[in-house]
Design a protein around this motif. Structure first.
Motif, short mmCIF file in Angstrom:
data_model
loop_
_atom_site.label_atom_id
_atom_site.label_comp_id
_atom_site.label_asym_id
_atom_site.label_seq_id
_atom_site.Cartn_x
_atom_site.Cartn_y
_atom_site.Cartn_z
N LEU A 1 0.61 -1.14 0.04
CA LEU A 1 -0.13 0.06 0.02
C LEU A 1 1.02 1.34 -0.03
O LEU A 1 1.88 1.16 0.51
N LEU A 2 0.44 2.37 -0.43
CA LEU A 2 0.91 3.67 -0.39
C LEU A 2 1.28 3.79 0.90
O LEU A 2 0.51 3.78 1.66
N GLY A 3 2.66 4.27 1.30
CA GLY A 3 3.18 4.50 2.50
C GLY A 3 3.59 3.36 3.28
O GLY A 3 3.83 3.56 4.69
N HIS A 4 3.59 2.04 2.72
CA HIS A 4 4.05 0.72 3.35
C HIS A 4 5.21 0.19 2.50
O HIS A 4 5.17 0.38 1.37
N SER B 1 7.00 0.65 -1.22
CA SER B 1 6.17 1.68 -2.01
C SER B 1 6.45 2.95 -1.56
O SER B 1 6.91 3.28 -0.50
N ASP B 2 6.21 4.14 -2.38
CA ASP B 2 6.32 5.41 -2.07
C ASP B 2 5.52 5.96 -1.15
O ASP B 2 4.33 5.34 -0.59
N GLY B 3 5.88 7.03 -0.56
CA GLY B 3 4.82 7.75 0.74
C GLY B 3 5.60 7.76 1.88
O GLY B 3 6.38 7.18 2.39
N ILE B 4 4.84 8.83 2.92
CA ILE B 4 5.36 8.70 4.40
C ILE B 4 4.89 7.49 4.97
O ILE B 4 3.86 6.94 4.58
N ARG B 5 5.91 6.84 5.82
CA ARG B 5 5.60 5.67 6.22
C ARG B 5 4.32 5.48 7.17
O ARG B 5 4.47 6.28 8.09
N CYS B 6 3.46 4.74 6.69
CA CYS B 6 2.19 4.53 7.53
C CYS B 6 1.29 5.81 7.75
O CYS B 6 0.58 5.79 8.57
N TYR B 7 1.55 6.59 6.81
CA TYR B 7 0.52 7.76 6.75
C TYR B 7 -0.57 7.50 5.76
O TYR B 7 -0.21 7.43 4.48
N MET B 8 -1.70 7.47 6.12
CA MET B 8 -2.97 7.10 5.34
C MET B 8 -3.91 8.22 5.47
O MET B 8 -5.16 8.12 5.43
N ASP C 1 -5.15 10.24 3.41
CA ASP C 1 -6.27 10.21 2.30
C ASP C 1 -6.39 8.75 1.75
O ASP C 1 -5.72 8.18 0.79
N MET C 2 -7.34 8.03 2.37
CA MET C 2 -7.40 6.59 2.29
C MET C 2 -8.09 6.32 0.76
O MET C 2 -7.99 5.28 -0.06
N GLU C 3 -8.87 7.13 0.26
CA GLU C 3 -9.29 7.12 -1.11
C GLU C 3 -8.38 7.20 -2.02
O GLU C 3 -8.09 6.36 -3.12
N LYS C 4 -7.41 8.26 -1.86
CA LYS C 4 -6.16 8.13 -2.68
C LYS C 4 -5.21 6.69 -2.61
O LYS C 4 -4.63 6.27 -3.77
N VAL C 5 -5.01 6.27 -1.52
CA VAL C 5 -4.44 4.97 -1.15
C VAL C 5 -5.15 4.08 -1.85
O VAL C 5 -4.33 3.13 -2.64
N PRO D 1 11.58 -6.98 8.31
CA PRO D 1 12.38 -5.52 8.17
C PRO D 1 11.75 -4.47 7.53
O PRO D 1 12.03 -3.17 7.86
N GLN D 2 10.50 -4.89 6.99
CA GLN D 2 9.72 -3.62 6.30
C GLN D 2 8.49 -3.34 7.28
O GLN D 2 8.04 -2.11 7.19
N ARG D 3 8.54 -3.83 8.45
CA ARG D 3 7.36 -3.40 9.16
C ARG D 3 7.50 -2.19 9.90
O ARG D 3 8.59 -1.72 10.29
N TYR D 4 6.31 -1.35 9.69
CA TYR D 4 6.27 -0.05 10.52
C TYR D 4 6.28 -0.21 11.98
O TYR D 4 5.56 -0.83 12.50
N THR D 5 7.10 0.41 12.80
CA THR D 5 7.31 0.23 14.34
C THR D 5 7.03 1.34 15.08
O THR D 5 6.88 1.54 16.37
#
Length: 329
Positions: A97-100, A103-110, A112-116, A224-228
């Protein structure tokens, strides 16, 4: 007497590169009877990291497009779900997902979920309408928060794009103890959006509430990719807003739907699946409630429980392929 030299304590061995251990990726996927590819997909909102899981042998029955949950990605143990469906004869496609993940995007910033949702949907539709797959049955699959994103993708899609929807522990209703504080959200809102990306909301230790098997918990925690970090202000605001939105729009679901939940889910209320089942306009809908199971039904339960869930999903999707068959997109 000369003093004995003291040796430095041995450093712990590095973690294996994959959840299954040190076996090279290509060798592992071949052992599972499938071929994995990785690539990036360009969208107006940024690049998505994408994967495919294709059966090595046999005719492809249909396609499945998978979305992972909050803080996760399409690799590591989420791909156990992708691999399972592929071994049943389905071409599986997944995207971080975007931000995850990657993929591009600020980490775990959602924020605008319609955009995601629209970003993942751009990739999924690109594949779904491509020549190899355009006439095959096509299913959207969403786990946890990925279920919320999946439902938004369905709402954004043209009629007859998808054959069915599959959810595992979808996040449509947030448990009371997980809901963000409205006074906090209001206070941050007074900063005119400046705080939207701040990782400032209370951390409810989601992973520990999601995984029952302690060995699998350790493996998942080592992703290693998990947001903490702490949840971001805009993410929690948007989750609250969009869960309320989909609850009001369950009646717009008209295609076959399968949804599953554990009674001991501490992350997403089992009410999520029950309300969808009750309110969806679909004439073909299935609800599975698993007594005592946690949030992560396929990645985090003991193997005997995982097999129960996968058996139900396999029977459901195979039956829908037989029932609805191929179609012209």
């Amino acid at each position: 007497m000369p003093s004995e030299a003291t040796s430095a304590p041995a450093s712990p061995p590095p973690p294996p590169p994959n959840f299954w251990g040190d076996m090279p990726e290509e060798e592992y996927y071949t052992s599972q009877g499938l071929r994995n590819t990785k690539s990036y997909f360009e969208t107006p909102n940024g690049k998505l990291f994408t994967q495919s899981f294709l059966p090595l042998d046999g005719e492809i029955k249909g396609t499945v497009y998978m979305s992972h949950g909050y803080g996760s990605d399409s690799s590591w143990m989420f791909q156990k779900i992708c691999i399972s469906f592929s071994t049943w004869g389905y071409a599986v496609f997944a995207a971080d997902l975007l931000g995850h993940g990657r993929s591009d995007g600020i980490r775990c910033y959602m924020g605008d979920m319609e955009k995601v949702a629209a970003t993942s949907l751009a990739f999924f539709k690109h594949v779904r309408f491509s020549d190899p797959y355009k006439n095959l049955p096509a299913f959207l699959f969403g786990e946890s928060m990925g279920g919320l994103v999946t439902l938004l993708m369905y709402f954004q899609s043209e009629p007859d794009t998808w054959t069915g929807l599959i959810f595992t522990a979808p996040l449509f209703v947030i448990p009371e103890d997980m809901k963000p504080s409205k006074p906090h959200l209001f206070a941050y809102g007074l900063l005119f959006g400046l705080a939207d990306t701040w990782a400032a909301m209370p951390d409810n230790k989601i992973v520990g509430k999601a995984i029952k098997d302690p060995v699998k918990l350790k493996i998942i925690a080592s992703n290693p990719q998990r947001y903490t970090g702490k949840p971001r202000v805009g993410t929690m605001r948007e989750l609250l807003r969009k869960t309320e939105y989909v609850q009001e729009n369950f009646g717009r679901v008209t295609i076959p739907v399968f949804t599953a939940h554990g009674t001991a889910d501490g992350v997403s209320c089992p009410t999520s699946s029950k309300l969808l089942y009750e309110r969806a306009s679909s004439t073909d809908k299935t609800l599975k409630i698993y007594e005592g199971m946690y949030h992560s039904l396929i990645q985090g339960e003991p193997d005997e429980n995982v097999e129960i869930v996968l058996k139900d999903m396999r029977e459901w999707i195979d039956e829908r392929v037989k029932r609805y068959g191929s179609k012209t997109a």
